[in-house]
Write a protein that holds these residues in place. Structure first.
Motif, PDB file in Angstrom:
ATOM      1  N   ILE A   1       0.849  -1.186   0.000  1.00 56.63           N
ATOM      2  CA  ILE A   1       0.000   0.000   0.000  1.00 56.63           C
ATOM      3  C   ILE A   1       0.884   1.235   0.000  1.00 56.63           C
ATOM      4  O   ILE A   1       1.929   1.265   0.655  1.00 56.63           O
ATOM      5  CB  ILE A   1      -0.975  -0.010   1.207  1.00 56.63           C
ATOM      6  N   TYR A   2       0.480   2.224  -0.757  1.00 58.35           N
ATOM      7  CA  TYR A   2       1.200   3.498  -0.831  1.00 58.35           C
ATOM      8  C   TYR A   2       0.563   4.435   0.182  1.00 58.35           C
ATOM      9  O   TYR A   2      -0.483   5.041  -0.067  1.00 58.35           O
ATOM     10  CB  TYR A   2       1.098   4.065  -2.256  1.00 58.35           C
ATOM     11  N   HIS A   3       1.174   4.514   1.350  1.00 60.14           N
ATOM     12  CA  HIS A   3       0.593   5.281   2.455  1.00 60.14           C
ATOM     13  C   HIS A   3       1.719   5.774   3.348  1.00 60.14           C
ATOM     14  O   HIS A   3       2.629   5.008   3.692  1.00 60.14           O
ATOM     15  CB  HIS A   3      -0.362   4.379   3.247  1.00 60.14           C
ATOM     16  N   CYS A   4       1.653   7.016   3.755  1.00 64.86           N
ATOM     17  CA  CYS A   4       2.751   7.604   4.527  1.00 64.86           C
ATOM     18  C   CYS A   4       2.893   7.016   5.928  1.00 64.86           C
ATOM     19  O   CYS A   4       3.965   7.114   6.533  1.00 64.86           O
ATOM     20  CB  CYS A   4       2.606   9.124   4.602  1.00 64.86           C
ATOM     21  N   ASN A   5       1.851   6.376   6.445  1.00 65.55           N
ATOM     22  CA  ASN A   5       1.912   5.818   7.803  1.00 65.55           C
ATOM     23  C   ASN A   5       2.061   4.303   7.824  1.00 65.55           C
ATOM     24  O   ASN A   5       1.934   3.682   8.882  1.00 65.55           O
ATOM     25  CB  ASN A   5       0.671   6.219   8.599  1.00 65.55           C
ATOM     26  N   ILE A   6       2.331   3.712   6.650  1.00 66.86           N
ATOM     27  CA  ILE A   6       2.503   2.260   6.539  1.00 66.86           C
ATOM     28  C   ILE A   6       3.756   1.997   5.718  1.00 66.86           C
ATOM     29  O   ILE A   6       3.876   2.473   4.583  1.00 66.86           O
ATOM     30  CB  ILE A   6       1.263   1.602   5.886  1.00 66.86           C
ATOM     31  N   THR A   7       4.691   1.244   6.271  1.00 64.85           N
ATOM     32  CA  THR A   7       5.947   0.991   5.569  1.00 64.85           C
ATOM     33  C   THR A   7       5.750  -0.002   4.422  1.00 64.85           C
ATOM     34  O   THR A   7       4.738  -0.699   4.358  1.00 64.85           O
ATOM     35  CB  THR A   7       7.021   0.415   6.515  1.00 64.85           C
ATOM     36  N   SER A   8       6.768  -0.085   3.589  1.00 67.44           N
ATOM     37  CA  SER A   8       6.718  -1.057   2.482  1.00 67.44           C
ATOM     38  C   SER A   8       6.676  -2.483   3.027  1.00 67.44           C
ATOM     39  O   SER A   8       6.224  -3.394   2.353  1.00 67.44           O
ATOM     40  CB  SER A   8       7.911  -0.875   1.549  1.00 67.44           C
TER      41      SER A   8
ATOM     42  N   GLY B   1       4.826  -3.248   5.605  1.00 68.12           N
ATOM     43  CA  GLY B   1       3.506  -3.416   6.194  1.00 68.12           C
ATOM     44  C   GLY B   1       3.344  -2.940   7.620  1.00 68.12           C
ATOM     45  O   GLY B   1       2.265  -3.066   8.209  1.00 68.12           O
ATOM     46  N   HIS B   2       4.399  -2.390   8.208  1.00 66.41           N
ATOM     47  CA  HIS B   2       4.305  -1.898   9.586  1.00 66.41           C
ATOM     48  C   HIS B   2       3.497  -0.607   9.620  1.00 66.41           C
ATOM     49  O   HIS B   2       3.628   0.248   8.737  1.00 66.41           O
ATOM     50  CB  HIS B   2       5.695  -1.698  10.185  1.00 66.41           C
ATOM     51  N   ILE B   3       2.698  -0.455  10.649  1.00 63.00           N
ATOM     52  CA  ILE B   3       1.736   0.641  10.743  1.00 63.00           C
ATOM     53  C   ILE B   3       2.142   1.601  11.853  1.00 63.00           C
ATOM     54  O   ILE B   3       2.408   1.181  12.979  1.00 63.00           O
ATOM     55  CB  ILE B   3       0.324   0.092  11.049  1.00 63.00           C
ATOM     56  N   CYS B   4       2.153   2.888  11.539  1.00 60.74           N
ATOM     57  CA  CYS B   4       2.384   3.921  12.537  1.00 60.74           C
ATOM     58  C   CYS B   4       1.015   4.384  13.028  1.00 60.74           C
ATOM     59  O   CYS B   4       0.340   5.184  12.382  1.00 60.74           O
ATOM     60  CB  CYS B   4       3.149   5.095  11.936  1.00 60.74           C
ATOM     61  N   LEU B   5       0.615   3.814  14.154  1.00 62.72           N
ATOM     62  CA  LEU B   5      -0.678   4.136  14.745  1.00 62.72           C
ATOM     63  C   LEU B   5      -0.498   4.089  16.257  1.00 62.72           C
ATOM     64  O   LEU B   5      -0.128   3.045  16.804  1.00 62.72           O
ATOM     65  CB  LEU B   5      -1.735   3.122  14.275  1.00 62.72           C
ATOM     66  N   ASP B   6      -0.735   5.214  16.905  1.00 61.03           N
ATOM     67  CA  ASP B   6      -0.403   5.326  18.328  1.00 61.03           C
ATOM     68  C   ASP B   6      -1.067   4.280  19.208  1.00 61.03           C
ATOM     69  O   ASP B   6      -0.480   3.835  20.185  1.00 61.03           O
ATOM     70  CB  ASP B   6      -0.686   6.732  18.848  1.00 61.03           C
TER      71      ASP B   6
END
Length: 135
Positions: free
Chosen positions: A60-67, A69-74
């Motif tokens: 997914i091309y998303h600034c809060n998800i790495t290539s 698949g890790h998610i930056c969500l508090d």
């Protein structure tokens, strides 16, 4: 098979209630619309006192998800609370897809594009959705 919230489909992995495969539908009116995004969810032995490990397995091309698949969500780290449910986690991830947070990115290049050229960002995100997340 269980479906904790609208827009999600969840199945246990090999009848293991601590390991889920989930599909989240891309939110309407977003560049992810129409996509089926796969997640892998592992609940640790000390859940609910620690958050589940949640990772995208669909690119997914998303600034809060790495290539990877890790998610930056508090709520998946320092703001976790035992009162949060799997349903709330999935809703939060769906909300993150609809409303990225470019001020707290995991992918800086994607965040910069989101801030500087939203039209281009959305075009690339739609392309990735078509390439990787269409059923």
């Amino acid at each position: 098979m269980l479906n904790p919230t609208d827009g999600c489909h969840v199945e246990f992995v090999e009848d293991d209630i601590t390991h889920w495969h989930c599909i989240i539908l891309g939110p309407s009116n977003s560049p992810y619309e129409g996509g089926h995004f796969k997640l892998d969810i592992l609940f640790p032995d000390n859940y609910p006192y620690v958050p589940p490990h949640v990772q995208f397995t669909t690119q997914i091309y998303h600034c809060n998800i790495t290539s990877g698949g890790h998610i930056c969500l508090d709520i998946l780290s320092n703001n976790w609370s035992p009162i949060l449910t799997a349903d709330k986690v999935l809703l939060s991830i769906m909300s993150l897809l609809a409303d990225p947070n470019p001020d707290d990115p995991m992918e800086i290049v994607v965040a910069n594009m989101y801030k500087r050229d939203r039209e281009q960002h959305d075009r690339v995100a739609r392309e990735w959705t078509t390439l990787y997340a269409m059923p």
